[in-house]
Design an enzyme around this catalytic site. Structure first.
Site, PDB file in Angstrom:
ATOM      1  N   ASP A  32      -1.214 -35.391  -5.443  1.00 50.13           N
ATOM      2  CA  ASP A  32      -1.691 -34.181  -6.147  1.00 50.13           C
ATOM      3  C   ASP A  32      -2.978 -34.547  -6.873  1.00 50.13           C
ATOM      4  O   ASP A  32      -3.314 -35.728  -7.027  1.00 50.13           O
ATOM      5  CB  ASP A  32      -0.649 -33.701  -7.172  1.00 50.13           C
ATOM      6  CG  ASP A  32      -1.127 -32.473  -7.957  1.00 50.13           C
ATOM      7  OD1 ASP A  32      -1.643 -31.534  -7.336  1.00 50.13           O
ATOM      8  OD2 ASP A  32      -1.020 -32.472  -9.210  1.00 50.13           O
ATOM      9  N   SER A  33      -3.680 -33.512  -7.348  1.00 52.16           N
ATOM     10  CA  SER A  33      -4.885 -33.762  -8.138  1.00 52.16           C
ATOM     11  C   SER A  33      -4.540 -34.471  -9.451  1.00 52.16           C
ATOM     12  O   SER A  33      -5.400 -35.131 -10.028  1.00 52.16           O
ATOM     13  CB  SER A  33      -5.566 -32.430  -8.449  1.00 52.16           C
ATOM     14  OG  SER A  33      -4.690 -31.618  -9.210  1.00 52.16           O
ATOM     15  N   CYS A  78       0.109 -30.216  -3.720  1.00 50.05           N
ATOM     16  CA  CYS A  78      -0.923 -29.484  -4.438  1.00 50.05           C
ATOM     17  C   CYS A  78      -1.336 -28.296  -3.566  1.00 50.05           C
ATOM     18  O   CYS A  78      -1.691 -28.482  -2.398  1.00 50.05           O
ATOM     19  CB  CYS A  78      -2.120 -30.417  -4.658  1.00 50.05           C
ATOM     20  SG  CYS A  78      -3.572 -29.625  -5.364  1.00 50.05           S
ATOM     21  N   GLU A 130      -2.245 -30.106 -18.189  1.00 46.75           N
ATOM     22  CA  GLU A 130      -2.918 -31.419 -18.226  1.00 46.75           C
ATOM     23  C   GLU A 130      -3.106 -31.901 -19.671  1.00 46.75           C
ATOM     24  O   GLU A 130      -3.272 -33.087 -19.915  1.00 46.75           O
ATOM     25  CB  GLU A 130      -4.262 -31.379 -17.491  1.00 46.75           C
ATOM     26  CG  GLU A 130      -4.152 -31.084 -15.991  1.00 46.75           C
ATOM     27  CD  GLU A 130      -3.904 -32.330 -15.110  1.00 46.75           C
ATOM     28  OE1 GLU A 130      -4.432 -33.396 -15.426  1.00 46.75           O
ATOM     29  OE2 GLU A 130      -3.165 -32.204 -14.103  1.00 46.75           O
ATOM     30  N   CYS A 155       0.984 -23.005  -7.579  1.00 46.57           N
ATOM     31  CA  CYS A 155       0.286 -24.194  -8.072  1.00 46.57           C
ATOM     32  C   CYS A 155       1.379 -25.103  -8.581  1.00 46.57           C
ATOM     33  O   CYS A 155       2.280 -24.650  -9.306  1.00 46.57           O
ATOM     34  CB  CYS A 155      -0.676 -23.825  -9.196  1.00 46.57           C
ATOM     35  SG  CYS A 155      -1.381 -25.266 -10.040  1.00 46.57           S
ATOM     36  N   HIS A 211       1.460 -27.236 -10.760  1.00 47.81           N
ATOM     37  CA  HIS A 211       1.534 -27.403 -12.212  1.00 47.81           C
ATOM     38  C   HIS A 211       2.429 -26.328 -12.862  1.00 47.81           C
ATOM     39  O   HIS A 211       2.972 -26.532 -13.937  1.00 47.81           O
ATOM     40  CB  HIS A 211       0.141 -27.277 -12.850  1.00 47.81           C
ATOM     41  CG  HIS A 211      -0.721 -28.491 -12.693  1.00 47.81           C
ATOM     42  ND1 HIS A 211      -1.147 -28.965 -11.481  1.00 47.81           N
ATOM     43  CD2 HIS A 211      -1.257 -29.322 -13.629  1.00 47.81           C
ATOM     44  CE1 HIS A 211      -1.917 -30.027 -11.667  1.00 47.81           C
ATOM     45  NE2 HIS A 211      -1.996 -30.274 -12.962  1.00 47.81           N
TER      46      HIS A 211
HETATM   47  N1  DGL Z   1      -1.547 -28.722  -8.766  1.00 47.36           N
HETATM   48  C1  DGL Z   1      -2.633 -28.166  -8.051  1.00 47.36           C
HETATM   49  C2  DGL Z   1      -2.197 -26.991  -7.200  1.00 47.36           C
HETATM   50  O1  DGL Z   1      -1.044 -26.908  -6.825  1.00 47.36           O
HETATM   51  C3  DGL Z   1      -3.917 -27.805  -8.730  1.00 47.36           C
HETATM   52  C4  DGL Z   1      -4.289 -28.283 -10.038  1.00 47.36           C
HETATM   53  C5  DGL Z   1      -5.776 -28.484 -10.167  1.00 47.36           C
HETATM   54  O2  DGL Z   1      -6.514 -27.505 -10.371  1.00 47.36           O
HETATM   55  O3  DGL Z   1      -6.165 -29.644 -10.027  1.00 47.36           O
HETATM   56  O4  DGL Z   1      -3.002 -26.155  -6.854  1.00 47.36           O
END
Ligand code: DGL
Length: 264
Positions: free
Chosen positions: A9-10, A72, A150, A182, A184
């Site tokens: 993931d990012s 992600c 984050e 997402c 997150h």
């Molecule tokens: N967790 C990532 C997603 O599912 C994105 C988070 C980011 O913007 O880095 O899109």
């Protein structure tokens, strides 16, 4: 002896996928890479996200993993069409499993997806649901949600205010199913479900992705022999101490030591 599953993931969002995989497949070894030095991905262009994502996936593919998980949505959107051809192993992403689940769950055909700007621009959820008759999709990017997670902020008045504003068009569309598009966002499930109310089913791309990982490993005869307890290894392109501290706050004691990878 079994090779690990590579999860990428990012940053921290993919930890929700990793945790779901641990719950479903406690015997599997996991090698997690968070590209925190270059996060967030969701505010970047798709070609940029694609470049970073392929670099991370190439790195994991070089670590003797038996399967790759693109944990992600932004990265999945950017490499959806060719990641499977690029690697000689199962590649699981987060978009199609969540879209499939939402199409099954909805009763009135009104589905919402909240996601990053990159995922919204890619229209990957529109494409995934295009062939499903009677489903209308309302997409809303929620850029601040990633920043909150984050920063380790998963509740409180600021998050609530942002959620009320972002989710208004989704509520006005009368959705009965909302995809957390997402990885997150499952960390904000409390506030999102509070604002959406009890009649809306939340579909987590993390949970659905973990089920897909189970299916792929099973279908390819790649499940680790049981009973065994899998090992977990966490890597970051950013600061390992920060990753360990915030990662533990978000998913608990699964995270022990964090190693640095000089990719960025
Ligand atoms: N967790 C990532 C997603 O599912 C994105 C988070 C980011 O913007 O880095 O899109």
């Amino acid at each position: 002896m079994s090779n690990p599953i590579g999860v990428f993931d990012s940053g921290f969002g993919g930890l929700t996928v990793a945790r779901a995989i641990i719950d479903n497949l406690p015997g599997e070894d996991i090698l997690y890479l968070g590209d925190t030095a270059r996060a967030p991905y969701g505010t970047k262009t798709l070609p940029q996200v694609r470049e970073y994502a392929l670099e991370c996936l190439d790195f994991l593919a070089g670590q003797d993993v038996k399967a790759l998980v693109i944990a992600c949505n932004s990265a999945s959107s950017a490499v959806l069409h060719d990641a499977r051809e690029r690697y000689d192993m199962p590649v699981v992403e987060v978009i199609l499993p969540a879209a499939r689940r939402a199409a099954k769950v909805t009763k009135n055909g009104e589905v919402g997806v909240i996601c990053t700007a990159a995922t919204a621009v890619s229209q990957s959820y529109d494409d995934a649901l295009a062939a499903v008759p009677g489903v209308q999709l309302t997409t809303t990017p929620c850029p601040l949600f990633v920043d909150f997670v984050e920063a380790g902020i998963t509740g409180g008045p600021e998050v609530m205010a942002a959620a009320r504003e972002y989710l208004l068009p989704i509520r006005e569309a009368g959705v009965d199913t909302l995809i957390l598009g997402c990885t997150h966002y499952p960390l904000l499930t409390g506030v999102i479900s509070y604002v959406m109310g009890p009649d809306v089913t939340l579909v987590s791309s993390a949970e659905e992705c973990a089920k897909e990982v189970y299916a792929e490993l099973t279908n390819n005869g790649l499940l680790a022999p049981t009973p065994r307890t899998g090992t977990l290894r966490f890597l970051t392109t950013g600061n390992p101490e920060r990753f360990a501290k915030l990662g533990r706050r978000l998913i608990g004691d699964y995270i022990d030591e964090v190693e640095s990878v000089p990719l960025a």
